[in-house]
Design a protein around this motif. Structure first.
Motif, mmCIF file in Angstrom:
data_model
loop_
_atom_site.group_PDB
_atom_site.id
_atom_site.type_symbol
_atom_site.label_atom_id
_atom_site.label_comp_id
_atom_site.label_asym_id
_atom_site.label_seq_id
_atom_site.Cartn_x
_atom_site.Cartn_y
_atom_site.Cartn_z
ATOM 1 N N LEU A 57 30.544 -48.390 -24.156
ATOM 2 C CA LEU A 57 31.652 -48.439 -24.871
ATOM 3 C C LEU A 57 32.929 -48.158 -24.356
ATOM 4 C CD1 LEU A 57 30.042 -46.777 -28.130
ATOM 5 C CD2 LEU A 57 30.754 -49.034 -27.917
ATOM 6 N N GLU A 58 32.828 -47.111 -23.406
ATOM 7 C CA GLU A 58 33.961 -46.739 -22.511
ATOM 8 C C GLU A 58 34.371 -47.872 -21.718
ATOM 9 O OE1 GLU A 58 32.933 -43.373 -20.011
ATOM 10 O OE2 GLU A 58 32.253 -42.343 -21.779
ATOM 11 N N GLY A 59 33.642 -48.591 -20.928
ATOM 12 C CA GLY A 59 33.829 -49.680 -20.255
ATOM 13 C C GLY A 59 34.640 -50.686 -21.142
ATOM 14 N N ALA A 60 34.172 -50.805 -22.311
ATOM 15 C CA ALA A 60 34.946 -51.755 -23.561
ATOM 16 C C ALA A 60 36.311 -51.381 -23.716
ATOM 17 C CB ALA A 60 34.132 -51.981 -24.607
ATOM 18 N N VAL A 61 36.389 -49.987 -23.864
ATOM 19 C CA VAL A 61 37.685 -49.559 -24.109
ATOM 20 C C VAL A 61 38.633 -49.787 -22.904
ATOM 21 C CG1 VAL A 61 38.763 -47.216 -24.271
ATOM 22 C CG2 VAL A 61 36.890 -47.614 -25.823
ATOM 23 N N ARG A 62 38.165 -49.610 -21.532
ATOM 24 C CA ARG A 62 39.012 -49.942 -20.365
ATOM 25 C C ARG A 62 39.558 -51.353 -20.584
ATOM 26 N NH1 ARG A 62 34.914 -48.498 -16.707
ATOM 27 N NH2 ARG A 62 34.164 -46.920 -17.765
ATOM 28 N N GLU A 101 36.588 -63.478 -26.345
ATOM 29 C CA GLU A 101 35.242 -63.518 -25.768
ATOM 30 C C GLU A 101 35.098 -63.625 -24.598
ATOM 31 O OE1 GLU A 101 32.275 -63.106 -27.505
ATOM 32 O OE2 GLU A 101 33.433 -62.675 -29.261
ATOM 33 N N VAL A 102 35.436 -62.377 -23.565
ATOM 34 C CA VAL A 102 35.272 -62.137 -22.375
ATOM 35 C C VAL A 102 34.592 -61.007 -21.937
ATOM 36 C CG1 VAL A 102 37.923 -62.771 -22.115
ATOM 37 C CG2 VAL A 102 37.271 -60.357 -22.343
ATOM 38 N N PRO A 103 33.715 -61.135 -20.851
ATOM 39 C CA PRO A 103 32.920 -59.834 -20.672
ATOM 40 C C PRO A 103 33.601 -58.746 -20.268
ATOM 41 C CG PRO A 103 32.720 -61.945 -18.778
ATOM 42 C CD PRO A 103 33.647 -62.296 -20.056
ATOM 43 N N ALA A 104 33.019 -57.579 -20.983
ATOM 44 C CA ALA A 104 33.735 -56.466 -20.533
ATOM 45 C C ALA A 104 33.337 -55.814 -19.046
ATOM 46 C CB ALA A 104 33.277 -55.421 -21.344
ATOM 47 N N PHE A 105 32.274 -56.330 -18.655
ATOM 48 C CA PHE A 105 31.667 -55.809 -17.122
ATOM 49 C C PHE A 105 31.252 -57.176 -16.243
ATOM 50 C CE2 PHE A 105 30.478 -52.559 -20.271
ATOM 51 C CZ PHE A 105 30.999 -51.371 -19.637
ATOM 52 N N ARG A 106 32.325 -57.318 -15.362
ATOM 53 C CA ARG A 106 31.899 -58.480 -14.309
ATOM 54 C C ARG A 106 31.883 -57.888 -12.955
ATOM 55 N NH1 ARG A 106 37.456 -60.767 -15.917
ATOM 56 N NH2 ARG A 106 37.067 -61.675 -17.833
ATOM 57 N N HIS A 112 39.765 -53.062 -23.378
ATOM 58 C CA HIS A 112 40.625 -53.172 -24.802
ATOM 59 C C HIS A 112 40.988 -51.797 -25.120
ATOM 60 C CE1 HIS A 112 38.812 -57.192 -24.854
ATOM 61 N NE2 HIS A 112 37.605 -56.716 -24.856
ATOM 62 N N PRO A 113 42.081 -51.349 -24.511
ATOM 63 C CA PRO A 113 42.745 -50.138 -24.805
ATOM 64 C C PRO A 113 42.969 -49.896 -26.426
ATOM 65 C CG PRO A 113 43.910 -50.984 -23.146
ATOM 66 C CD PRO A 113 43.115 -52.072 -23.643
ATOM 67 N N GLU A 114 43.117 -50.570 -27.049
ATOM 68 C CA GLU A 114 43.457 -50.705 -28.703
ATOM 69 C C GLU A 114 42.380 -50.167 -29.237
ATOM 70 O OE1 GLU A 114 42.392 -55.002 -27.954
ATOM 71 O OE2 GLU A 114 43.449 -53.626 -27.048
ATOM 72 N N LEU A 115 41.005 -50.160 -28.702
ATOM 73 C CA LEU A 115 39.849 -49.677 -29.260
ATOM 74 C C LEU A 115 39.441 -48.191 -29.074
ATOM 75 C CD1 LEU A 115 37.555 -52.950 -28.641
ATOM 76 C CD2 LEU A 115 38.622 -52.010 -30.892
ATOM 77 N N LYS A 116 40.393 -47.588 -28.415
ATOM 78 C CA LYS A 116 39.983 -46.092 -28.079
ATOM 79 C C LYS A 116 39.665 -45.308 -28.865
ATOM 80 C CE LYS A 116 41.823 -42.416 -25.023
ATOM 81 N NZ LYS A 116 42.986 -42.144 -24.387
#
Length: 184
Positions: free
Chosen positions: A89-94, A139-144, A96-100
């Motif tokens: 979830l922290e990686g996704a927030v990095r 739809e982009v991967p949060a972790f590459r 997409h900061p709007e989801l913080k």
């Protein structure tokens, strides 16, 4: 009671967790492979030059196995244990900061029901708000996986070792990888 947005939240969170674990495994395997090949080549060349006695090769073999298992534990096992849902979830927030202020609370409030200190209506509203934000995400991967410096250096060292091979000559890998077969 689960909020209506939990299905999408769980789907996205599990997807991000899978991406994080895949990235972790790729990083650990790349580092392990590069540095393991490099160490094996250094031992091969050292044995070729100094003709280690069998006892020394056995000791180096045991030491190498211990170092390899320690590296697996350090690079892979610990990293996979740290790759939990909150790290995803922290990686996704990095990305997409709007989801913080939405992801972690929504994850913690999902399925809470009457057991928590938050009203079910407030939890449901937060879940619906989070779901609305999640629907708008691309739809982009949060972790590459981008190889770390350690993995790139290990790969470069392995490549350099492969380039030093004496092409056309027979190498005695068995002296390093199976030292117990040798007659003293």
């Amino acid at each position: 009671m689960a909020s209506p947005g939990n299905g999408l939240l769980e789907k996205k969170a599990n997807s991000w967790l899978g991406q994080l674990r895949r990235q972790t495994v790729l990083e650990a395997c790349a580092s392990l492979a590069g540095w393991t090949v490099s160490v094996l080549f250094v031992l091969l060349w050292a044995d070729r030059v100094f003709l280690f006695p069998q006892n020394m090769r056995l000791g180096l073999f045991v030491l190498g196995l211990g170092a390899f298992f320690f590296a697996v534990r350090s690079l892979l096992w610990r990293a996979l244990r740290a790759a939990d849902i909150f790290a995803a979830l922290e990686g996704a927030v990095r990305l997409h900061p709007e989801l913080k202020h939405h992801l972690k609370p929504a994850w913690e409030l999902r399925g809470l029901g009457d057991a928590g200190h938050t009203s079910p209506d407030l939890a449901r509203a937060h879940g619906q708000d989070t779901e609305r934000l999640l629907r708008g995400l691309p739809e982009v991967p949060a972790f590459r996986w981008i190889p770390s410096t350690r993995a790139r250096r290990g790969g470069a060292a392995a490549l350099l070792c492969l380039l030093t091979l004496p092409w056309g000559q027979r190498l005695s890998w068995g002296r390093i990888l199976a030292p117990w077969r040798d007659v003293p």
